[in-house]
Design a protein around this motif. Structure first.
Motif, PDB file in Angstrom:
ATOM      1  N   UNK A  69       5.476 -29.343  51.676  1.00 16.11           N
ATOM      2  CA  UNK A  69       4.668 -28.233  52.177  1.00 16.11           C
ATOM      3  C   UNK A  69       3.347 -28.131  51.423  1.00 16.11           C
ATOM      4  N   UNK A  70       3.353 -28.450  50.140  1.00 17.96           N
ATOM      5  CA  UNK A  70       2.105 -28.442  49.379  1.00 17.96           C
ATOM      6  C   UNK A  70       1.128 -29.459  49.951  1.00 17.96           C
ATOM      7  N   UNK A  71       1.622 -30.655  50.265  1.00 18.33           N
ATOM      8  CA  UNK A  71       0.779 -31.671  50.892  1.00 18.33           C
ATOM      9  C   UNK A  71       0.293 -31.182  52.257  1.00 18.33           C
ATOM     10  N   UNK A  72       1.164 -30.485  52.987  1.00 19.31           N
ATOM     11  CA  UNK A  72       0.774 -29.942  54.285  1.00 19.31           C
ATOM     12  C   UNK A  72      -0.368 -28.943  54.149  1.00 19.31           C
ATOM     13  N   UNK A  73      -0.292 -28.090  53.133  1.00 18.45           N
ATOM     14  CA  UNK A  73      -1.393 -27.147  52.870  1.00 18.45           C
ATOM     15  C   UNK A  73      -2.692 -27.897  52.595  1.00 18.45           C
ATOM     16  N   UNK A  74      -2.628 -28.896  51.719  1.00 17.46           N
ATOM     17  CA  UNK A  74      -3.830 -29.629  51.334  1.00 17.46           C
ATOM     18  C   UNK A  74      -4.425 -30.386  52.508  1.00 17.46           C
ATOM     19  N   UNK A  75      -3.578 -31.055  53.283  1.00 15.37           N
ATOM     20  CA  UNK A  75      -4.058 -31.818  54.431  1.00 15.37           C
ATOM     21  C   UNK A  75      -4.651 -30.912  55.494  1.00 15.37           C
ATOM     22  N   UNK A  76      -3.970 -29.797  55.768  1.00 12.09           N
ATOM     23  CA  UNK A  76      -4.476 -28.857  56.776  1.00 12.09           C
ATOM     24  C   UNK A  76      -5.826 -28.298  56.361  1.00 12.09           C
TER      25      UNK A  76
END
Length: 222
Positions: A69-76
């Motif tokens: 989810x952290x990667x999802x935040x950063x990518x988004x």
């Protein structure tokens, strides 16, 4: 001869959205919201102890597999900021072409802040967490980032209603002024319903995707 000499005055100085770099940037803004929601839905189904009616998607950044989810935040966040730059170029010189993209950029940056300051555990997630949530400093920063980000998004919708109206049909512009009300209603209901908060936030992300796709076309796209 006079007409020939004066014709260049009517050439627009705006950078067309059809340029490859602008189109790729706009594509980032289109896919950002659906990608974030799809990743959250998949994780919510797969993670033990997570419930969509009692846990916020932000809590997926906690626990053993929270890095996803952290990667999802950063990518988004990166995709939204790319989308903002694409909108800036596509709307250069148009009404709402300055504030709309700038506020979308603020919204994108709020996802990076959300990644840097994770939400607090609570409501039984991650597994073993207490039902009650104790507010921490990073949890408060996470909430502040979300509030600022979604207020910026709502402002962006209002600003982008102007170029939407210019490109018609007017229903797009009307919807862009109504959607912020629904988003803010979801936030106001978050104290009693996490699902209402998720629905409001999701609506904002999906409408931004639709608006970006709409504005990626030229004025002749009716």
């Amino acid at each position: 001869m006079t007409d020939t000499l004066t014709a260049p005055r009517h050439i627009s100085s705006a950078v067309p959205a059809s340029q490859p770099s602008a189109r790729w940037a706009l594509a980032g803004g289109v896919v950002a919201g659906p990608l974030f929601l799809a990743a959250g839905l998949a994780q919510g189904v797969a993670r033990d102890g997570f419930g969509f009616t009692r846990n916020a998607l932000s809590q997926l950044a906690l626990g053993e597999h929270g890095w996803v989810q952290t990667v999802s935040f950063l990518l988004t966040g990166a995709l939204l900021i790319a989308g903002a730059t694409g909108l800036r170029r596509a709307l250069r010189g148009a009404p709402g072409g300055t504030w709309g993209p700038a506020l979308v950029g603020v919204f994108g940056a709020s996802f990076w802040a959300a990644a840097a300051f994770p939400a607090d555990a609570g409501a039984g997630f991650p597994v073993g967490a207490p039902e009650t949530t104790t507010m921490s400093g990073h949890g408060a920063a996470h909430m502040a980032a979300g509030m600022i980000g979604y207020l910026a998004l709502c402002g962006a919708f209002v600003a982008l209603a102007r170029p939407l109206a210019a490109r018609g049909p007017r229903g797009w512009a009307v919807a862009s002024r109504v959607v912020p009300v629904a988003v803010l209603a979801g936030f106001m209901a978050s104290a009693t319903s996490v699902l209402a908060f998720t629905a409001g936030a999701g609506l904002g992300l999906l409408w931004l995707s639709a608006v970006t796709a709409r504005l990626a076309g030229g004025p002749e796209d009716r």
